[in-house]
Design an enzyme around this catalytic site. Structure first.
Site, PDB file in Angstrom:
ATOM      1  N   GLN A  17       0.784  -1.305   0.111  1.00  0.00           N
ATOM      2  CA  GLN A  17       0.025  -0.029  -0.058  1.00  0.00           C
ATOM      3  C   GLN A  17       0.882   1.310   0.041  1.00  0.00           C
ATOM      4  OE1 GLN A  17      -3.218   2.351   2.564  1.00  0.00           O
ATOM      5  NE2 GLN A  17      -3.190   0.293   2.870  1.00  0.00           N
ATOM      6  N   GLU A 139       1.132  -1.175   8.231  1.00  0.00           N
ATOM      7  CA  GLU A 139       0.282   0.019   8.462  1.00  0.00           C
ATOM      8  C   GLU A 139       0.046  -0.019  10.157  1.00  0.00           C
ATOM      9  OE1 GLU A 139      -1.585   2.476   7.083  1.00  0.00           O
ATOM     10  OE2 GLU A 139      -1.873   3.075   9.151  1.00  0.00           O
ATOM     11  N   ASP A 168       0.584   3.896   5.839  1.00  0.00           N
ATOM     12  CA  ASP A 168       0.732   3.390   4.557  1.00  0.00           C
ATOM     13  C   ASP A 168       0.570   4.696   3.787  1.00  0.00           C
ATOM     14  OD1 ASP A 168       1.724   0.767   4.920  1.00  0.00           O
ATOM     15  OD2 ASP A 168      -0.251  -0.090   4.690  1.00  0.00           O
ATOM     16  N   GLY A 247      -7.969  20.326  19.118  1.00  0.00           N
ATOM     17  CA  GLY A 247      -7.467  21.851  18.981  1.00  0.00           C
ATOM     18  C   GLY A 247      -8.222  22.593  19.967  1.00  0.00           C
ATOM     19  N   GLY A 248      -7.789  24.033  20.076  1.00  0.00           N
ATOM     20  CA  GLY A 248      -8.375  24.704  21.158  1.00  0.00           C
ATOM     21  C   GLY A 248      -9.742  25.135  21.188  1.00  0.00           C
TER      22      GLY A 248
HETATM   23  N1  COA Z   1      11.711 -10.284  -9.166  1.00  0.00           N
HETATM   24  C1  COA Z   1      12.528 -11.122  -8.362  1.00  0.00           C
HETATM   25  N2  COA Z   1      12.368 -10.879  -6.928  1.00  0.00           N
HETATM   26  C2  COA Z   1      11.709 -10.028  -6.431  1.00  0.00           C
HETATM   27  C3  COA Z   1      10.871  -9.195  -7.355  1.00  0.00           C
HETATM   28  C4  COA Z   1      11.017  -9.168  -8.762  1.00  0.00           C
HETATM   29  N3  COA Z   1      10.327  -8.316  -9.580  1.00  0.00           N
HETATM   30  N4  COA Z   1      10.226  -7.981  -6.646  1.00  0.00           N
HETATM   31  C5  COA Z   1      10.557  -8.478  -5.253  1.00  0.00           C
HETATM   32  N5  COA Z   1      11.447  -9.534  -5.495  1.00  0.00           N
HETATM   33  C6  COA Z   1      12.029 -10.194  -4.073  1.00  0.00           C
HETATM   34  C7  COA Z   1      12.879  -9.089  -3.446  1.00  0.00           C
HETATM   35  O1  COA Z   1      14.182  -9.104  -3.983  1.00  0.00           O
HETATM   36  C8  COA Z   1      12.897  -9.862  -2.051  1.00  0.00           C
HETATM   37  O2  COA Z   1      13.605 -10.949  -2.004  1.00  0.00           O
HETATM   38  P1  COA Z   1      14.826 -11.153  -0.990  1.00  0.00           P
HETATM   39  O3  COA Z   1      14.252 -11.214   0.612  1.00  0.00           O
HETATM   40  O4  COA Z   1      15.251 -12.376  -1.136  1.00  0.00           O
HETATM   41  O5  COA Z   1      15.822  -9.850  -1.076  1.00  0.00           O
HETATM   42  C9  COA Z   1      11.366 -10.138  -1.886  1.00  0.00           C
HETATM   43  O6  COA Z   1      11.065 -10.418  -3.118  1.00  0.00           O
HETATM   44  C10 COA Z   1      10.483  -9.084  -1.304  1.00  0.00           C
HETATM   45  O7  COA Z   1      11.003  -8.694  -0.160  1.00  0.00           O
HETATM   46  P2  COA Z   1      10.170  -7.994   0.980  1.00  0.00           P
HETATM   47  O8  COA Z   1      10.274  -6.523   0.789  1.00  0.00           O
HETATM   48  O9  COA Z   1      10.916  -8.392   2.171  1.00  0.00           O
HETATM   49  O10 COA Z   1       8.724  -8.522   1.033  1.00  0.00           O
HETATM   50  P3  COA Z   1       7.765  -9.103   2.281  1.00  0.00           P
HETATM   51  O11 COA Z   1       6.468  -9.581   1.398  1.00  0.00           O
HETATM   52  O12 COA Z   1       8.428 -10.182   2.897  1.00  0.00           O
HETATM   53  O13 COA Z   1       7.595  -7.832   3.248  1.00  0.00           O
HETATM   54  C11 COA Z   1       6.909  -5.694   3.763  1.00  0.00           C
HETATM   55  C12 COA Z   1       6.523  -6.805   3.082  1.00  0.00           C
HETATM   56  C13 COA Z   1       5.818  -4.617   3.436  1.00  0.00           C
HETATM   57  C14 COA Z   1       6.781  -5.875   5.368  1.00  0.00           C
HETATM   58  C15 COA Z   1       8.414  -5.161   3.615  1.00  0.00           C
HETATM   59  O14 COA Z   1       8.335  -4.867   2.233  1.00  0.00           O
HETATM   60  C16 COA Z   1       8.724  -3.836   4.170  1.00  0.00           C
HETATM   61  O15 COA Z   1       8.928  -3.661   5.238  1.00  0.00           O
HETATM   62  N6  COA Z   1       8.644  -2.802   3.458  1.00  0.00           N
HETATM   63  C17 COA Z   1       8.992  -1.259   4.041  1.00  0.00           C
HETATM   64  C18 COA Z   1       7.831  -0.784   4.907  1.00  0.00           C
HETATM   65  C19 COA Z   1       6.608  -0.671   4.018  1.00  0.00           C
HETATM   66  O16 COA Z   1       6.654  -0.170   3.026  1.00  0.00           O
HETATM   67  N7  COA Z   1       5.447  -1.293   4.591  1.00  0.00           N
HETATM   68  C20 COA Z   1       4.252  -1.015   4.093  1.00  0.00           C
HETATM   69  C21 COA Z   1       3.856  -1.985   3.251  1.00  0.00           C
HETATM   70  S1  COA Z   1       2.297  -1.349   2.780  1.00  0.00           S
END
Ligand code: COA
Length: 425
Positions: A17, A139, A168, A247-248
């Site tokens: 998101q 979030e 988010d 607020g106030g």
């Molecule tokens: N091709 C190949 N691999 C891909 C890819 C693509 N097109 N797109 C993503 N990936 C891989 C990445 O390389 C990564 O792999 P790795 O862990 O082996 O390096 C993986 O997919 C995605 O990683 P990640 O971001 O850790 O996804 P997740 O689903 O485990 O975690 C979140 C999701 C949201 C918790 C995390 O991305 C996060 O903390 N983001 C930052 C904060 C944020 O924006 N949070 C709110 C989200 S609404």
């Protein structure tokens, strides 16, 4: 009329998101947003909370309007080559992966700068540098860690998260501002820069009035909080204040006619000082205009519960819309509690494009929230979200200028297709 960000090309490496909110805004303003998705799967939200089997969810469609989608395995060597070429062809890279993901893919900030020093690299992470910098964040974690939850809810209840996605979508908004600022800076510096927003920071920014109150506590009780009037001592941190106005000008949510059966038959009522006399007349308490216990704001503070109980007697005899009409006629600030159903049916929101109906080839018509930011000289229309990989070939040919042989070569490498065998899901 041209769109404000026409000519800006965004490499959208976002998911879920927060990041998609940001790139959707940029797309609405006319940027060409190229969403890079994992072959075969795409943004995880395509398949989450699906209301129609095997059709992109509303979660996805409502966050990814006006974008193009390319599927690319960015862990495949050929896929990395394509990503590198896209970095050269774009103005901004936006990502919100977990900490370290881009580095592991081989695209550290230094590596990206070597590829394209003009590229702006914009990232959302859960936390900034510090003890939690490596954490994954969603979030509600951000709402909790950013101070919103500890100050939301009622004093005698647990901390609450709010339905508004301030962690988010709120952080996505912050990032979008950072990106256009960096784009402006680039017009005279000629170089890109890194733009980062931590979700904790974004939430704290939105909750700044509560940090204000934290510091006011050192100088005495917070007199506009209900707990002051109830004689309950304050602790050492900003408390939860129910529906007290932040607020106030003291305010509360009050019952309206029908509240017994309608969960949204309520109105927010603010006792703004300049219209106090009108409030007294409307609710039938003209003596309060001169009574020493009620005439001045400071005298009213310890009596707010009684005052709002009296006003509520008046609002309970009217529907929220009747009350709104009468109060608005006297310039008394108030607002009905509107349900999502009422908002979906609201004609003026449809007329301004804040609520729009979108047609999708697989799901048909659905409602979405359009661009809430209106520019007088730059129109902003809402186009449906892309199907997974809908524009893969188009982007390879049009953006990267590749020919048939090169596209076939890339296809043969497996960089565009679903991975042969994913780890057990
Ligand atoms: N091709 C190949 N691999 C891909 C890819 C693509 N097109 N797109 C993503 N990936 C891989 C990445 O390389 C990564 O792999 P790795 O862990 O082996 O390096 C993986 O997919 C995605 O990683 P990640 O971001 O850790 O996804 P997740 O689903 O485990 O975690 C979140 C999701 C949201 C918790 C995390 O991305 C996060 O903390 N983001 C930052 C904060 C944020 O924006 N949070 C709110 C989200 S609404």
């Amino acid at each position: 009329m041209s769109k404000a960000l026409q000519g800006v090309r965004i490499l959208d490496f976002t998911h879920v998101q927060s990041g998609p909110t940001c790139t959707q805004l940029l797309a609405w303003f006319g940027a060409d947003v190229i969403k890079v998705e994992r072959p075969g799967a795409g943004d995880i939200t395509r398949g989450q909370l699906q209301d129609i089997p095997n059709v992109d969810s509303l979660y996805f469609t409502m966050l990814n309007h006006n974008k193009r989608s390319i599927t690319l395995d960015t862990k495949n060597p050929k896929g990395k080559e394509i990503l590198t070429a896209l970095m050269k062809a774009c103005d901004v890279l936006v990502e919100n992966f977990a900490p370290g993901v881009l580095d592991r893919m081989g695209f550290s900030w230094e590596a990206i700068q070597a590829i394209n020093p003009k590229l702006i690299v914009a990232s959302i992470k859960g936390f900034g540098p510090g003890p939690y910098e490596d954490c994954k964040v969603y979030e509600n974690i951000a709402q909790c860690a950013g101070g919103a939850a500890s100050t939301t809810g009622f004093r005698d209840g647990v901390p609450l998260v709010t339905g508004a996605q301030i962690g988010d979508s709120g952080t996505g908004l912050h990032l979008a501002l950072g990106i256009v600022t960096a784009l402006y800076h680039r017009t005279h510096s000629g170089v890109g820069q890194r733009v980062t927003v931590a979700m904790q920071d974004g939430v704290l920014n939105l909750a700044r009035v509560k940090l204000r109150d934290q510091q006011r506590l050192a100088h005495g009780p917070l007199k506009e909080y209900s707990q002051f009037g109830e004689g309950i001592p304050f602790g050492d941190a900003t408390p939860r204040a129910g529906n007290d106005s932040g607020g106030g000008q003291p305010g509360r949510i009050l019952k309206c006619k029908g509240w017994e059966s309608d969960p949204n038959a309520y109105i927010y009522f603010i006792t703004q000082a300049p219209v106090w006399d009108k409030i007294c007349d409307v609710i039938g308490e003209p003596d309060w205009k001169t009574h020493p216990d009620y005439a001045k704001p400071a005298a009213r503070l310890p009596r707010l519960n009684d005052i709002f109980a009296r006003i509520e007697q008046w609002t309970m005899a009217r529907t929220k819309f009747e009350a709104m009409e009468i109060l608005n006629g006297h310039d008394i600030p108030c607002g009905p509690i509107l349900s999502m159903k009422e908002l979906a049916e609201d004609r003026s929101l449809r007329a301004t494009g804040t609520v729009v109906e979108v047609d999708h080839p697989a799901r048909g018509k659905y409602l979405s929230v359009g661009n809430p930011i209106k520019l007088s000289a730059s129109p902003s229309d809402v186009a449906r979200s892309p199907l997974l990989g809908e524009h893969t070939e188009e982007i390879l040919r049009e953006v990267l200028g590749l020919g048939d042989a090169q596209v076939t070569d890339i296809r043969d490498s497996g960089a565009l297709d679903p991975p042969r065998k994913e780890a057990a899901e």
